[in-house]
Structure formats: C-alpha cells, structure tokens
Design an enzyme around this catalytic site. Structure first.
Site, short mmCIF file in Angstrom:
data_model
loop_
_atom_site.label_atom_id
_atom_site.label_comp_id
_atom_site.label_asym_id
_atom_site.label_seq_id
_atom_site.Cartn_x
_atom_site.Cartn_y
_atom_site.Cartn_z
N LYS A 1 -29.44 27.29 12.10
CA LYS A 1 -30.24 26.66 10.97
C LYS A 1 -31.72 26.51 11.43
O LYS A 1 -31.82 25.91 12.60
CB LYS A 1 -29.72 25.05 10.80
CG LYS A 1 -30.43 24.28 10.11
CD LYS A 1 -29.95 22.77 9.84
CE LYS A 1 -31.07 21.81 9.18
NZ LYS A 1 -30.39 20.49 9.04
N ASP B 1 -38.21 18.99 8.93
CA ASP B 1 -37.07 18.60 7.65
C ASP B 1 -37.90 17.13 7.53
O ASP B 1 -37.53 16.04 8.02
CB ASP B 1 -35.82 18.46 8.35
CG ASP B 1 -34.89 18.03 7.48
OD1 ASP B 1 -35.29 17.58 6.05
OD2 ASP B 1 -33.63 17.37 7.44
N LYS C 1 -37.24 11.29 3.92
CA LYS C 1 -36.97 10.40 5.21
C LYS C 1 -37.66 9.07 5.51
O LYS C 1 -38.99 9.26 5.11
CB LYS C 1 -36.75 11.31 6.34
CG LYS C 1 -35.74 12.29 6.48
CD LYS C 1 -35.65 13.10 7.81
CE LYS C 1 -34.36 14.08 7.71
NZ LYS C 1 -33.28 13.46 7.81
N ASP D 1 -35.45 20.43 14.08
CA ASP D 1 -34.46 20.79 13.10
C ASP D 1 -33.98 22.44 13.04
O ASP D 1 -33.11 22.99 12.28
CB ASP D 1 -34.60 20.26 11.55
CG ASP D 1 -33.48 19.89 10.74
OD1 ASP D 1 -32.42 19.77 11.37
OD2 ASP D 1 -33.37 19.79 9.57
N GLU E 1 -30.22 19.61 3.24
CA GLU E 1 -30.87 21.08 2.95
C GLU E 1 -30.29 22.11 3.97
O GLU E 1 -30.31 23.29 3.88
CB GLU E 1 -32.30 20.99 3.06
CG GLU E 1 -33.14 21.15 4.61
CD GLU E 1 -32.45 19.98 5.64
OE1 GLU E 1 -32.19 18.95 5.10
OE2 GLU E 1 -32.59 20.17 6.91
N ARG F 1 -27.22 22.71 4.71
CA ARG F 1 -26.25 23.40 4.39
C ARG F 1 -26.55 24.36 3.31
O ARG F 1 -25.94 25.41 3.05
CB ARG F 1 -24.95 22.41 3.65
CG ARG F 1 -25.40 21.38 2.57
CD ARG F 1 -24.66 20.17 2.72
NE ARG F 1 -25.02 18.98 3.70
CZ ARG F 1 -24.28 18.13 3.86
NH1 ARG F 1 -23.44 17.63 2.83
NH2 ARG F 1 -24.70 17.09 4.68
N1 BES Z 1 -31.40 17.50 9.79
C1 BES Z 1 -30.77 16.36 9.42
C2 BES Z 1 -29.61 15.95 10.26
C3 BES Z 1 -30.42 15.18 11.41
C4 BES Z 1 -30.46 13.80 11.09
C5 BES Z 1 -30.08 15.61 12.57
C6 BES Z 1 -31.06 12.72 12.24
C7 BES Z 1 -30.46 14.88 13.79
C8 BES Z 1 -30.89 13.38 13.40
C9 BES Z 1 -30.19 16.82 8.03
O1 BES Z 1 -30.69 17.78 7.31
C10 BES Z 1 -29.91 15.83 7.35
O2 BES Z 1 -31.06 15.06 6.60
N2 BES Z 1 -28.90 15.14 6.70
C11 BES Z 1 -28.43 14.08 6.00
C12 BES Z 1 -27.38 14.51 4.97
C13 BES Z 1 -27.28 13.32 4.04
C14 BES Z 1 -28.31 13.21 3.06
C15 BES Z 1 -25.77 13.69 3.41
C16 BES Z 1 -28.37 12.96 6.91
O3 BES Z 1 -27.64 13.29 7.98
O4 BES Z 1 -28.83 11.94 6.54
ZN ZN Z 2 -32.31 18.93 8.24
MN MN Z 3 -32.21 16.95 6.11
#
Ligand code: BES
Ligand code: ZN
Ligand code: MN
Length: 498
Positions: free
Chosen positions: A271, A276, A283, A294, A355, A357
């Site tokens: 990835k 992000d 966020k 990310d 995003e 996935r």
């Molecule tokens: N890159 C993030 C995951 C992440 C968040 C890694 C914080 C490390 C620390 C990913 O793209 C993401 O935002 N995932 C969301 C998924 C949710 C919307 C289902 C998440 O984990 O909040």
């Molecule tokens: Zn991400």
């Molecule tokens: Mn994300």
C-alpha cells in the site's frame, strides 16, 4: 556499515577502539568476559554487581584496562542467564552499537554472537547482530536546513570475534544481516520523509534507482494512462482526488543462475498512500501528520527488494506498489459512489477513508498474471488493528494455513512478530451493499477483519496473506519514526524459501 569476523587465541591483545563482552544479570561472566577479567587482574568482576547489573542492552565502559590492548572494554548486559534468548541477544548487540555511535567511534569489536542462545544458531545470531547495529545507528536528517554532521553516527565497522570453526556461519549471517539492515534503512528513510517529498513519483524514482544499482532488479513504473488501460477503476478513483500523479510500480527480482521456479514467484503488494487525509471522509487533525506513513507497506516492499538484490537471493519475487494520495477535492470519491474494480466487481464507497483496500484490490487482481506461488500484501490498513494488537504484533490474515504458519514462524525467527486474526466467512456478510457487489467498509465491529475480508474477494486465484502493519510500521510520540517492519519477517520468509 561493514561487518566482518576475526579469530584470535588472545582476546586481551585484540586492537580495537571498543571491545564488547557480555555480562549476565546474575553476575555470571560470558567466556569472553572471563578472559578479559583474568587478563586485567579482575577489573571486570570488580565492577559487576556493584556498578553494573547486566540488564539486557545496558552498557558500562572500562577504559585502558591493564593487560588489555583494546582501548575500551564495553560491558554489555545480557539479562538473566536463565532467560537469555534471541531478544536479549539483539538488545545486547544494539546496546553495544548504540554505545559506539554515541561515543563517536568508527569501529568496534564484539564477542556477543559467541554466547549461545537455545534454539538460535550462530548464523541467525550474526544476522540479528547486523540488523541491531543498523537500527542503533539510524539517523534521519534529510529535511533539516543545516544538518548537524557531527550528530551522524560515524560507526563504519563492527568485527565479530569468533572461533575459527564458526567463521563461515557467522560471515553468512552477517552478509544476510547487512543486506537486511540496508533494506531497512531505505524503508525507514522513505517512511520518515514528508508527504510533499515522498510522493508517488518519488517512490517510482526510488524503484528505478534500485534497478540501476542492482542487476537482478527490473522495474516498470506505470502512469495514470497505463493504469486506465488496465481498467483499475478502484485505484484510479482514489488517485483522482489529488493533483499529485499516481504511480503503479512493478518490480522483479530474478537471479539468472537460479533455475526458474516451477511454482511461480512470490508477489509482494505494498500500500503506497503517500498521504492519507481520509478524502471527503476527512480525518481529524490530531496526529494526521502521521498519515505520511501510510506508504510504509510500499516502503517495506522496496526495502525488501533492496535486501534481496544485495544478497542475490535465488528466489523469484515480484513487487507491486499502488501509490497515490488520498485527499478531499472536487474530483475526490464521495460516500455512496460506486466504482468498478479491475476484477469487474463493483464497490460502493461508504467511507472514502477506507482507501487502502480500494488501491490494493486492483493490485491484487494485477498479481494474477504472474501465476504466483503466494501473494503477500503489506498495508497500514486499519486503525482497528492498532486497537486489537497495539504496537507489538503485526496483524496477519490468511485463507491458507500453511502460508500463515510460514509467516508466523518467520516473524518469530526474525523477532518481527505477527499475530493471526480470524477470517471466518461469517464476517463477509458485513460487506453487503444494496447498490454494488461489495461495500468498502463493514461497520465498526472487527474493522481489521472486514478489511481483510474485502481484500479476500480479489485473491481467489492464488495463496494469499495480508499483513496489517498499522500498529507496527512506525512509532508515534517523542521517538516518532519508521521501524522498517515487516522487512525482517519478509526477508526471513524469503530466506526460508531459498
Ligand atoms: N491508513 C488508515 C489506517 C490507519 C489509521 C493506520 C491510523 C494507522 C493509524 C486507513 O486508510 C484508514 O483510514 N482506515 C480507516 C478504515 C475505516 C474508515 C473503516 C480506519 O482505520 O479508521
Ligand atoms: Zn490509509
Ligand atoms: Mn484512510
């Protein structure tokens, strides 16, 4: 850094700026420490238990000991002898290298790999010594206006003092460890670079540079037009929200001498979200800067390829990196949008922040063309994985028990551990959509499991495992920085294949 071996019958006469000898926490001296103790009229025993308690990785320096040629003797704690294990050994090697680095030394000699560890052979101990030294001497100063050159560790060389009979094994381990350490340095640097420097283009250029440097590597970097031609509608939908051009990177490592494996290459998929922000599902501001990390999955793929290439490891490996930014804009994905993936499956985007996935699914479909023996994707995929496993274990998901076991064991061997989480088909129900084949989120319950379930819809054609490194790829807080995990695990897995 350079790693080599030295054999001598008289340890007390070795010429070096610093000689590391191991001391157990119960006051027991390692054989090397005993030699130095006797040569120096018990200078070592005299400080053990009073000034030095032998905690794993702790150091105490004795200078100009009578009867000892080394300028400094560095007592290195090994922890309790009854508990001495691979981790304590790694901590000791790291403690010594860190000492050498802070003392501004250019070289040191260690006797630490000679100390036996149950179930850990010399080659593995030597490998972990080199990796530990790499970690101890890592220093980031790329984006300071006037980097303090004096703050850069000067340590150029660590010599392992070993018995003649052990030289071959130790040298092999050091060669492997050095390659892994160099790969990890690349992974750390890419992770730590800010998003405005480490862009998708930068990742592509880094891959091309690796290919120029190493004969075993071939690299192709695809741009938006080529990705459109492939029909990667899901990846494209994320990239569209940013002005920064996307890259799809294809790396191949192949050693000519090695006969082509009949079973097909291992494919590593990273990835590569270079920042992000969440997209329209923006966020919160606190710690959003950490989303420059990310792309750590992509960075671990590049670091692994660097290590593979330096080692000329006779395994066939393909690397795929889907790199872009995830930003809000007038062209960005909106909640409710439906996109069509390369596989033909349609996806309802209920949250634009899921995003990872969306970019990985198209890379996973692309992986089919290599008829792989296994596909492993590496991604900072879910905050839920950090909740579940913290910063200790990487989340491992797989529909294939043998592949999962091989990765778990590689993690244990390399001290870069993972913990397997379930993928029962019952979780798949959470991804049902009223408007597309699949939704991109499965609600708040078991968030990292449903993320893995989403990916599994695109991995039917091969053996597949998914590593969620959201909690392990970097540390936040005061010591914020990339860890280069899971490069050690991946390299151990590939060494085991070779
Ligand atoms: N890159 C993030 C995951 C992440 C968040 C890694 C914080 C490390 C620390 C990913 O793209 C993401 O935002 N995932 C969301 C998924 C949710 C919307 C289902 C998440 O984990 O909040
Ligand atoms: Zn991400
Ligand atoms: Mn994300």
């Amino acid at each position: 850094m350079e790693f080599s071996t030295h054999t001598t019958a008289s340890l007390h006469q070795i010429k070096t700026a610093a000689l590391a000898i191991g001391i157990y926490a119960d006051g027991e001296l390692s054989p090397a420490a005993d030699v130095i103790d006797r040569a120096s009229d018990h200078a070592v025993r005299n400080v053990v238990k009073t000034e030095f308690r032998g905690r794993a990785g702790a150091t105490l320096v004795l200078r100009s000991l009578p009867g000892v040629t080394a300028q400094r003797v560095v007592l290195v704690g090994l922890g309790k002898q009854s508990e001495y294990n691979a981790r304590a050994h790694a901590a000791a090697e790291q403690g010594f290298a860190a000492y050498c680095a802070t003392a501004r030394l250019t070289e040191g000699a260690s006797t630490l790999v000679a100390n036996p560890v149950a179930d850990v052979d010399l080659r593995t101990r030597a490998r972990s010594a080199a990796i530990a030294a790499g970690a101890a001497t890592y220093h980031y100063d790329t984006t300071f206006s006037a980097p303090d050159r004096d703050a850069r560790p000067k340590l150029k060389k660590i010599v392992q003092v070993v018995d003649r009979a052990d030289v071959a094994q130790v040298q092999q381990g050091l060669r492997e460890g050095a390659a892994i350490a160099h790969g990890m340095e690349l992974t750390r640097n890419l992770g730590n670079l800010p998003g405005n420097i480490c862009t998708p283009t930068y990742l592509g250029d880094t891959a091309k540079k690796l290919a120029r440097e190493f004969g075993s590597l071939k690299v192709e970097v695809l741009d938006r037009k080529q990705v459109e031609a492939l029909g990667m509608g899901s990846f494209l939908s994320v990239a569209r929200g940013s002005e920064e051009p996307l890259r799809f990177i294809v790396l191949r490592h192949q050693i000519k001498a090695a006969k082509k494996s009949k079973s097909g290459p291992v494919v590593l998929v990273g990835k590569g979200i270079t920042f992000d922000a969440g997209g329209i599902s923006l966020k919160p501001a606190a710690t959003m800067d950490e989303m420059k990390y990310d792309m750590c999955g992509a960075a671990s793929v590049l670091g692994t390829f660097r290590a593979l290439a330096e080692l000329e490891l006779p395994v066939e490996v393909v690397g795929l990196i889907a790199a872009c930014e995830n930003l809000p804009s007038g062209k960005a994905n909106k909640p409710g949008d439906v996109v069509t993936s390369m596989s033909g499956q349609t996806i309802e985007i209920l949250n634009t922040d899921a995003e990872g996935r969306l970019v990985l699914c198209d890379a996973l479909t692309y992986a089919e063309r290599f008829k792989p023996s296994a596909v492993i994707d590496i991604a900072t995929l879910t905050g839920a994985c950090v909740v579940a496993l913290g910063h200790v274990n990487t989340g491992l998901f797989s529909t294939d028990d043998s592949l999962a076991d091989a990765l778990l064991s590689a993690g244990k061997q390399s001290l870069d551990t993972a913990w397997r989480l379930p993928m029962d088909s019952a979780y798949q129900d959470q991804l049902k959509s009223n408007f597309a084949d699949i939704a991109n989120i499965g609600g708040p319950a078991a968030g990292s499991v449903t993320a893995a379930c989403f990916l599994s819809r695109f991995t039917k054609a091969y053996r597949w495992a998914h590593l969620d490194i959201a909690g392990t790829a970097w540390r936040g807080g005061k010591d914020k920085g990339a860890t280069a995990r899971p490069v050690p695990m991946l390299m151990q897995f590939l060494l085991d294949q070779a």
